[in-house]
Design a protein around this motif. Structure first.
Motif, PDB file in Angstrom:
ATOM      1  N   GLU A   1     -16.071  -3.233  59.576  1.00 40.65           N
ATOM      2  CA  GLU A   1     -14.893  -2.563  59.028  1.00 40.65           C
ATOM      3  C   GLU A   1     -15.314  -1.147  58.658  1.00 40.65           C
ATOM      4  O   GLU A   1     -16.370  -0.946  58.040  1.00 40.65           O
TER       5      GLU A   1
ATOM      6  N   ASN B   1      -8.595   0.520  58.243  1.00 46.46           N
ATOM      7  CA  ASN B   1      -7.498   0.323  57.285  1.00 46.46           C
ATOM      8  C   ASN B   1      -6.393   1.353  57.495  1.00 46.46           C
ATOM      9  O   ASN B   1      -6.665   2.523  57.720  1.00 46.46           O
TER      10      ASN B   1
ATOM     11  N   GLU C   1      -5.983  -2.840  60.084  1.00 47.84           N
ATOM     12  CA  GLU C   1      -5.739  -3.687  58.911  1.00 47.84           C
ATOM     13  C   GLU C   1      -4.536  -3.159  58.144  1.00 47.84           C
ATOM     14  O   GLU C   1      -4.526  -2.016  57.697  1.00 47.84           O
TER      15      GLU C   1
ATOM     16  N   ASP D   1      -4.674  -7.571  55.646  1.00 55.56           N
ATOM     17  CA  ASP D   1      -5.732  -7.383  54.658  1.00 55.56           C
ATOM     18  C   ASP D   1      -5.305  -7.942  53.299  1.00 55.56           C
ATOM     19  O   ASP D   1      -4.111  -8.011  53.000  1.00 55.56           O
TER      20      ASP D   1
ATOM     21  N   LYS E   1      -7.094 -11.756  56.424  1.00 51.83           N
ATOM     22  CA  LYS E   1      -8.317 -11.581  55.634  1.00 51.83           C
ATOM     23  C   LYS E   1      -8.074 -12.132  54.242  1.00 51.83           C
ATOM     24  O   LYS E   1      -7.179 -11.660  53.532  1.00 51.83           O
TER      25      LYS E   1
HETATM   26 MG    MG Z   1      -9.667  -3.628  54.751  1.00 52.37          MG
END
Ligand code: MG
Ligand code: C2E
Ligand code: MG
Ligand code: MG
Length: 275
Positions: free
Chosen positions: A58, A118, A150, A180, A201
């Motif tokens: 990530e 993200n 995400e 996320d 997640k």
């Molecule tokens: Mg994240």
């Protein structure tokens, strides 16, 4: 209307709010300058499979500030969101991430790695979000099938139809989508079924006390089961101990991220895999 006006008046005369507003505009100017000077960089945290093998990472943004040192996203993302600077910042992050992906593609040990990036609400809602992502992919030559974006529940639920359309367009090119911090928002399960997702997640808030708090354990296991029954991948984040990993593994989780496997770090700090 009267209420809105009242709020503006209050804002104008309230010294605390005015101080906050001027701190915000100072930070805004600082972020803008940071973007011009190229002060934003990415740290990478490994995502591992059930055997502990790295299968990707990530990307987490950091601000290398000339006076303040390395600044965490929690200290500037909210203001970047409020001021619209998240759009150029997000584009920068995506550019760096995709350049990294393109580099991995040339490395036989890493070419299968996925990279998660993200995306903030304002960034996703921006009129040309999809065009921006496609442009970066084209510009860097990164393989869209290795890129995961995400998103968060609240972001998607703001306008579900619009979200689905954007996601579908990018998915046709191979981009994956992950939800996320799952479990901390308010998605109803019927929305979850409709969203074109690839992965959930589990929020680190549930992982932290998974061994000691039966409620957290129940929630974590439910998310794993939910993901399995919807045909989605599931990643546990914030895994810090063997005990947490083993519990999650026993309960069907197959992907992990957390300090146990590696802290976010510049890619140059990653240990070279034996070749
Ligand atoms: Mg994240
Ligand atoms: P997130 O996407 O949920 O990222 C996970 C956060 O948990 C990261 O914090 C990471 O450093 C931290 N973390 C990872 N493993 C562990 C662990 O084992 N224990 C603990 N206690 N923490 C762990 P970070 O880097 O400060 O990022 C915070 C949040 O800022 C991210 O949460 C994400 O929402 C946002 N963010 C980070 N980078 C970006 C970006 O490039 N763009 C946008 N829009 N948001 C970003
Ligand atoms: Mg998270
Ligand atoms: Mg988070």
């Amino acid at each position: 209307q009267a209420k809105a006006q009242g709020r503006n008046t209050l804002c104008f005369y309230d010294p605390a709010m005015q101080a906050a507003a001027s701190a915000r505009s100072a930070l805004e100017a600082d972020i803008r300058q940071g973007l011009q000077r190229g002060e934003f960089l990415l740290h990478y945290q490994p995502v591992v499979d059930a055997r502990g093998q790295v299968q990707g990472a990530e990307a987490l943004v950091r601000w290398s500030h000339p006076q303040r040192g390395l600044v965490s996203p929690g200290d500037f993302i909210p203001v970047a969101e409020q001021t619209g600077l998240i759009v150029p910042l997000g584009q920068r992050v995506l550019g760096l991430a995709c350049a990294q992906l393109a580099q991995w593609a040339a490395d036989p040990m890493r070419r299968h790695w996925r990279l998660a990036v993200n995306v903030s609400a304002q960034e996703f809602r921006h009129l040309d979000f999809v065009g921006g992502v496609l442009q970066v992919l084209e510009h860097t030559g990164a393989d869209a099938r290795r890129l995961t974006l995400e998103l968060t529940e609240s972001l998607l639920l703001h306008d579900v139809e619009e979200s689905i359309t954007k996601m579908q367009t990018l998915r046709e090119r191979g981009v994956g989508f992950s939800l996320d911090d799952f479990g901390t928002g308010y998605s109803s399960l019927s929305y979850l079924k409709r969203l074109p997702l690839d992965q959930l997640k589990i929020d680190q808030g549930f992982v932290r006390d998974v061994l000691t708090d039966p409620n957290d354990a129940a929630i974590a296991c439910t998310i794993v089961a939910l993901a399995q029954s919807l045909g989605l991948e599931v990643v546990a984040e914030g895994v810090e101990t063997d005990g947490q990993r083993d519990f999650l593994l026993r309960n069907g989780c197959r992907q992990f991220q957390g300090y146990l496997f590696g802290r976010p770090a510049p890619i140059s700090d990653w240990v070279q895999p034996a070749s």
